[in-house]
Design a protein around this motif. Structure first.
Motif, PDB file in Angstrom:
ATOM      1  N   ILE A  41       0.843  -1.207   0.000  1.00 10.96           N
ATOM      2  CA  ILE A  41       0.000   0.000   0.000  1.00 10.96           C
ATOM      3  C   ILE A  41       0.876   1.254   0.000  1.00 10.96           C
ATOM      4  O   ILE A  41       0.630   2.216  -0.724  1.00 10.96           O
ATOM      5  CB  ILE A  41      -0.946   0.011   1.216  1.00 10.96           C
ATOM      6  N   ARG A  42       1.929   1.227   0.842  1.00 12.81           N
ATOM      7  CA  ARG A  42       2.812   2.393   0.950  1.00 12.81           C
ATOM      8  C   ARG A  42       3.409   2.728  -0.423  1.00 12.81           C
ATOM      9  O   ARG A  42       3.352   3.876  -0.869  1.00 12.81           O
ATOM     10  CB  ARG A  42       3.924   2.083   1.951  1.00 12.81           C
ATOM     11  N   GLN A  43       3.931   1.686  -1.084  1.00 13.90           N
ATOM     12  CA  GLN A  43       4.587   1.922  -2.382  1.00 13.90           C
ATOM     13  C   GLN A  43       3.563   2.309  -3.437  1.00 13.90           C
ATOM     14  O   GLN A  43       3.824   3.151  -4.293  1.00 13.90           O
ATOM     15  CB  GLN A  43       5.354   0.673  -2.804  1.00 13.90           C
ATOM     16  N   ALA A  44       2.410   1.639  -3.374  1.00  9.79           N
ATOM     17  CA  ALA A  44       1.358   1.929  -4.352  1.00  9.79           C
ATOM     18  C   ALA A  44       0.942   3.386  -4.238  1.00  9.79           C
ATOM     19  O   ALA A  44       0.786   4.085  -5.244  1.00  9.79           O
ATOM     20  CB  ALA A  44       0.147   1.032  -4.094  1.00  9.79           C
ATOM     21  N   HIS A  45       0.802   3.819  -2.995  1.00  5.65           N
ATOM     22  CA  HIS A  45       0.424   5.213  -2.770  1.00  5.65           C
ATOM     23  C   HIS A  45       1.496   6.138  -3.323  1.00  5.65           C
ATOM     24  O   HIS A  45       1.203   7.194  -3.888  1.00  5.65           O
ATOM     25  CB  HIS A  45       0.247   5.450  -1.270  1.00  5.65           C
ATOM     26  N   HIS A  46       2.755   5.719  -3.176  1.00  5.62           N
ATOM     27  CA  HIS A  46       3.866   6.506  -3.682  1.00  5.62           C
ATOM     28  C   HIS A  46       3.829   6.574  -5.203  1.00  5.62           C
ATOM     29  O   HIS A  46       4.021   7.625  -5.801  1.00  5.62           O
ATOM     30  CB  HIS A  46       5.175   5.864  -3.205  1.00  5.62           C
ATOM     31  N   LEU A  47       3.522   5.401  -5.822  1.00 11.95           N
ATOM     32  CA  LEU A  47       3.519   5.339  -7.294  1.00 11.95           C
ATOM     33  C   LEU A  47       2.292   6.026  -7.862  1.00 11.95           C
ATOM     34  O   LEU A  47       2.375   6.765  -8.831  1.00 11.95           O
ATOM     35  CB  LEU A  47       3.540   3.870  -7.749  1.00 11.95           C
ATOM     36  N   GLN A  48       1.157   5.724  -7.267  1.00 14.14           N
ATOM     37  CA  GLN A  48      -0.094   6.284  -7.800  1.00 14.14           C
ATOM     38  C   GLN A  48      -0.911   6.858  -6.642  1.00 14.14           C
ATOM     39  O   GLN A  48      -1.793   6.211  -6.091  1.00 14.14           O
ATOM     40  CB  GLN A  48      -0.877   5.167  -8.513  1.00 14.14           C
ATOM     41  N   PRO A  49      -0.617   8.088  -6.304  1.00 15.47           N
ATOM     42  CA  PRO A  49      -1.200   8.685  -5.068  1.00 15.47           C
ATOM     43  C   PRO A  49      -2.719   8.716  -5.071  1.00 15.47           C
ATOM     44  O   PRO A  49      -3.327   8.766  -4.010  1.00 15.47           O
ATOM     45  CB  PRO A  49      -0.633  10.100  -5.059  1.00 15.47           C
ATOM     46  N   HIS A  50      -3.345   8.692  -6.193  1.00 14.30           N
ATOM     47  CA  HIS A  50      -4.800   8.759  -6.220  1.00 14.30           C
ATOM     48  C   HIS A  50      -5.445   7.443  -5.813  1.00 14.30           C
ATOM     49  O   HIS A  50      -6.648   7.377  -5.620  1.00 14.30           O
ATOM     50  CB  HIS A  50      -5.261   9.104  -7.661  1.00 14.30           C
ATOM     51  N   MET A  51      -4.674   6.385  -5.712  1.00 19.44           N
ATOM     52  CA  MET A  51      -5.222   5.039  -5.502  1.00 19.44           C
ATOM     53  C   MET A  51      -5.946   4.903  -4.173  1.00 19.44           C
ATOM     54  O   MET A  51      -5.552   5.436  -3.162  1.00 19.44           O
ATOM     55  CB  MET A  51      -4.066   4.023  -5.532  1.00 19.44           C
ATOM     56  N   LYS A  52      -7.076   4.129  -4.233  1.00 22.72           N
ATOM     57  CA  LYS A  52      -7.852   3.835  -3.018  1.00 22.72           C
ATOM     58  C   LYS A  52      -7.616   2.386  -2.638  1.00 22.72           C
ATOM     59  O   LYS A  52      -7.288   1.562  -3.501  1.00 22.72           O
ATOM     60  CB  LYS A  52      -9.357   4.051  -3.286  1.00 22.72           C
ATOM     61  N   PHE A  53      -7.802   2.105  -1.364  1.00 27.02           N
ATOM     62  CA  PHE A  53      -7.495   0.744  -0.916  1.00 27.02           C
ATOM     63  C   PHE A  53      -8.578   0.184  -0.027  1.00 27.02           C
ATOM     64  O   PHE A  53      -9.208   0.896   0.762  1.00 27.02           O
ATOM     65  CB  PHE A  53      -6.184   0.745  -0.116  1.00 27.02           C
TER      66      PHE A  53
END
Lengths: 782, 127
Positions: free
Chosen positions: B67-79
């Motif tokens: 999640i941390r990296q995903a947020h870094h890569l694509q900040p708009h992402m929801k989880f």
């Protein structure tokens, strides 16, 4: 004056000082009076004596003076009159007067009259009384005026006496002057017959001049005759006025004079034949004694001056005497007020100096002894304080000990070697209902029958001096099991024989311990469950989600399904019909349902290990309970299966219950669970067998809240079937259930138990007898 | 036609990955499935993703890191977090990224429709 200043200072002080001042003043006054008396008395005495002496001396002197004056004047008067007598005698004898003829006689008489002015008139009478010759100073006597003077008293007397005769004094009617007549009988030597009588009138006025020359201002000398007529006086007017001066009442020397004032007087009598004259010398007393008065005055003055001098000197001298005394007094006063540093100063080695010195010595010694006394007192004080402190400490300790023993939560009893009670604390009173007063001296076995079994061991412990303890001795009381720890400590100190017995009721502790064991058991289950949960939840997820996908992918609602069926050459509806015909969909639903149940078991098991993250809130227990009852009433299962709405619910909420820190949702879960269980049990109990006792008995919950020390208690009582001891013991165990398989997970009570004991640090227990209903008791810490 | 929502599903349990993928595809999502964290990161580097359904306990890097990296890569992402671990809690890092307790789902999730609806809400609400 410094003394006065000192007095003023003293006057600010107390009445004692006033007394002292009075005393001092009196000493001073007494000394001054004594001093002055000593000085003045002799002066006064001498003065008085002197005055008296001088008075009397002067008086005597004055009297003597008057006497001498009177004598002098009398001599002069005597000389005057006797001298004239003599002249007359000489005249009659010296010239052979009788033998001369009448003319010669006349010539001699006239000559005599001219020569001697003191004669007024000279007459020569024959022995028959014929007047032979008469010569007068003032007028010429003719021979025809000569007459018979035989009746003349002077003539008669001279004839009769045959001696010289002096007439009384008489006053001339013309001039008022005094006269005296001297008649001299002239006798013949041969015959002795009287031939002639020579008569001379004497002018006494001439004496007045004599008196005037002798008399001084303060000294009056005058002459009176036998009848009191004033014959001669220095002041002619007095003699001429015919004043009288009566001699008869003027006997003493202090008398009143002619002018009426007090006089000192001397009298001299002069006798002329049968008649007398009195020479009176008078001097006024005031004048005579003026000197004496002066002396008196001077004496008084001297006394006065001496008095003043004496006062001055005496106050000087007395001041000198008193001053050191005053100094000493003031020092004494200061010492009296506690200032022992004071020293009396002295500069003379007189008695006061010696007194001051010995006073200083005394003060010094007093100071020393006071200091040593104070020292001793201080030490004594310290000793007393220490002793007091020690006593206080002892009392405090005794109280403390008593308090400690009394506030011990244990029964503490001491006994003597015979087992008689010597100490009995409050807990013992509580446990037995016997007061300490009544317990003393009683046998312990009688007071504490539960110990009867152990008494032998108590005696052994005393005998062997070995402590002894026995844990969890079981006894039954009030239908309940009690556990007690008994410890016996033999007393070995200071010859006090006996033992202290400590009895702890560990019933609750034991119960808690059992609960703790229970809890721990379940915690380990929880830990196991948590470990397993992940591994089980994944397959369960696969099962359930796959089932969901199966159902969905045969549904005709999804276009992809229809498309896939077409590709396979089947009609989706037919497939569906087939699956239904062969109950395949039902099997899939069963899988899903089974998975769901398994999931719920896992979820419940996880409760055992879950660390509560939810926050505790201070909440009103009554509100939570009411809300949960509401929830229960609306619960589908409860409503339908157990007829919850027909259960009578009685609530007894403690009015003074404070808010209790709880996790609201969890407590609701616990209460709901208990209500569910109770409702279920009662429903079965009342429907299964018509109630034995009363036909119209109804299911009933009694819900109570109570405040007990630091615990909030919730009791939920039902009148269901109750439970046996065996069931009661296991009731909170996970997976323990009395219900038919499928009606409960067997986790409800154990989860409730965990919520209360683990998440709330409370306690949960059940009281129940078979056929008597059950009471679930939840204790929550405040 | 609107662009379909792209989601990433990460789970090392093959059965779950498969059933989730099937359900979300049936619901019209573009689904990327990864059996490990590493695989998930690789997919994220090459594809635009709107939301992720992330398992936490994974063999390599765990779900939090993903999640941390995903947020870094694509900040708009929801989880959404989909975990079987009873002890899971949201770390401050996750909270900072914007995750809330309601976005955490304990396995087993009986009705995947709930997850779908939640994702729909998160992505649409964002748009």
């Amino acid at each position: 004056m410094p003394d006065n200043l000192q007095y003023n200072n003293y006057s600010e002080n107390s009445s004692i000082n006033a007394k002292k001042d009075a005393m001092q003043k009196s000493i001073r006054t007494r000394l001054i009076v004594a001093f002055i008396s000593l000085a003045i008395t002799p002066i006064l005495v001498i003065g008085t004596v002197l005055s008296y002496k001088s008075f009397s001396a002067l008086k005597i002197e004055a009297v003597a003076l008057q006497n001498s004056e009177a004598a002098r004047v009398s001599i002069a008067v005597d000389d005057y009159i006797r001298g004239l007598e003599h002249v007359l005698m000489l005249t009659s004898q010296a010239h052979k007067f009788m033998s001369l003829d009448q003319d010669e006689q006349q010539a001699i008489l006239e000559e005599l009259l001219a020569y001697e002015s003191r004669f007024e008139e000279l007459s020569l009478l024959a022995n028959d009384g014929r007047e032979l010759i008469r010569c007068n100073r003032t007028y010429v006597v003719r021979s025809n005026s000569l007459g018979d003077r035989s009746t003349d008293p002077s003539f008669q007397q001279a004839m009769a006496l045959r001696a010289n005769y002096f007439s009384p004094v008489y006053f001339s009617p013309k001039t008022g002057e005094p006269y005296m007549t001297i008649a001299i009988p002239l006798q013949s030597f041969m015959t002795g017959n009287i031939r002639y009588v020579l008569i001379g009138s004497v002018r006494l006025k001439k004496i007045w001049n004599l008196l005037a020359s002798i008399s001084r201002l303060d000294n009056t000398i005058f002459i009176v005759d036998e009848k009191g007529n004033i014959v001669g006086h220095p002041d002619p007017s007095v003699a001429l006025s015919g004043q009288q001066y009566n001699l008869s009442d003027k006997s003493n020397q202090d008398t009143y004079g002619l002018s009426g004032e007090k006089v000192i007087m001397a009298t001299k009598r002069l006798d002329f034949g049968e008649h007398s004259l009195y020479i009176i010398a008078q001097k006024s007393v005031s004048k005579a004694l003026a000197l004496a008065r002066n002396i008196l005055f001077i004496s008084l003055l001297v006394v006065l001056i001496s008095l003043v001098a004496a006062i001055f000197l005496s106050s000087l001298v007395i001041g000198n005497i008193i001053r050191p005394l005053q100094h000493l007094t003031s020092v004494t006063r200061k010492i009296q007020q506690g200032d022992l540093e004071q020293q009396a100063s002295y500069d003379q080695n007189d008695e006061v100096g010696v007194l001051a010195q010995s006073f200083n010595d005394m003060t010094q010694r007093l100071k020393m002894s006071i200091e040593s006394l104070e020292h001793e007192i201080n030490e004594r004080q310290l000793e007393i304080e220490e002793r007091k402190k020690a006593e206080e400490e002892l009392r405090r300790l005794r109280n403390l000990l008593g308090n400690i023993i009394n506030s011990m939560p244990s029964v503490i009893v001491s006994v003597d070697p015979d087992g008689k009670v010597t100490q009995w604390n409050q807990e013992a009173e509580k446990a037995t209902g016997v007061s300490a007063k009544n317990a003393f001296g009683q046998n312990l076995e009688e007071l504490y029958p539960r110990l009867a079994k152990e008494m032998e061991k108590v005696h052994d412990a005393i005998k062997n001096r070995q402590p002894f303890s026995q844990k969890k001795i079981v006894s039954f009381a009030d239908g309940q099991k009690h556990f007690e720890d008994v410890t016996v400590y033999p007393l070995v100190a200071n010859g006090i024989e006996g033992a202290v017995i400590r009895i702890d009721d560990v019933t609750n502790q034991t119960r808690i311990e059992e609960m703790m064991i229970q809890t721990e058991k379940m915690m380990s289950v929880g830990g196991l469950a948590a470990g397993m949960a992940h591994e089980i939840n994944n397959p369960l997820g696969v099962m359930m989600q796959s089932s969901q996908n199966i159902v969905r992918r045969i549904s005709p609602d999804l276009p992809a399904n229809i498309k896939a069926a077409e590709e396979c050459g089947v009609v989706l509806e037919n497939v569906l019909t087939y699956l239904q015909k062969r109950q395949i969909l039902q099997f899939v639903e069963d899988i899903r349902e089974a998975g769901q149940r398994a999931a719920s078991i896992v979820a419940n098991m996880l409760q055992f290990s879950r660390k509560s993250e939810s926050l505790q809130q201070h909440s009103n227990l009554a509100e939570i309970i009411d809300k949960t009852i509401e929830l229960a009433a609306n619960d589908y299962d409860l409503k339908k299966k157990y007829d919850f709405r027909h259960i009578e619910i009685v609530r007894h909420y403690a009015p003074d219950m404070p808010d209790v820190p709880v996790i609201v949702t969890e407590l609701e879960q616990v209460i709901l669970n208990l209500l569910k269980n109770g409702a279920q049990a009662m429903a079965e109990y009342f429907t299964r067998s018509p109630h034995k006792d009363t036909a119209n008995a109804k299911p009933k919950f009694e819900i109570r809240t109570k405040l007990e020390h630091n615990w909030a208690i919730i009791e939920i009582e039902d009148n269901g079937p109750g439970m046996s001891r065996d069931i009661k013991k296991r009731i909170f165990e996970p997976f323990f259930t009395t219900k038919a398989v499928g009606t409960g997970t067997g986790l409800g009570l154990s989860v409730s138990f965990m919520i209360v004991t683990n998440n709330h640090k409370g306690m949960m227990e059940v009281e129940s007898e078979e056929g008597q209903g059950s009471i679930f008791i939840i204790r929550l810490p405040l | 036609m609107k662009d379909p929502i792209n989601i990433l599903i990460v789970d090392d349990e093959k059965g779950l990955l498969r059933s989730l993928t099937a359900f979300f595809e049936d619901d019209g999502y573009e689904v990327l499935a990864a059996e490990s964290g590493e695989q998930a990161i690789e997919l994220l580097q090459n594809n635009k993703v709107d939301a992720g359904v992330i398992d936490i306990r994974l063999p390599g890097i765990d779900g939090r890191e993903v999640i941390r990296q995903a947020h870094h890569l694509q900040p708009h992402m929801k989880f959404l977090i989909h975990t079987g671990s009873a002890n899971f809690f949201l770390t401050p890092t996750l909270k900072k990224i914007g995750l809330a307790e309601e976005q955490v789902y304990m396995k087993p999730v009986q009705d995947m429709g709930i997850l779908s609806a939640h994702i729909q809400r998160l992505v649409m609400g964002d748009a």
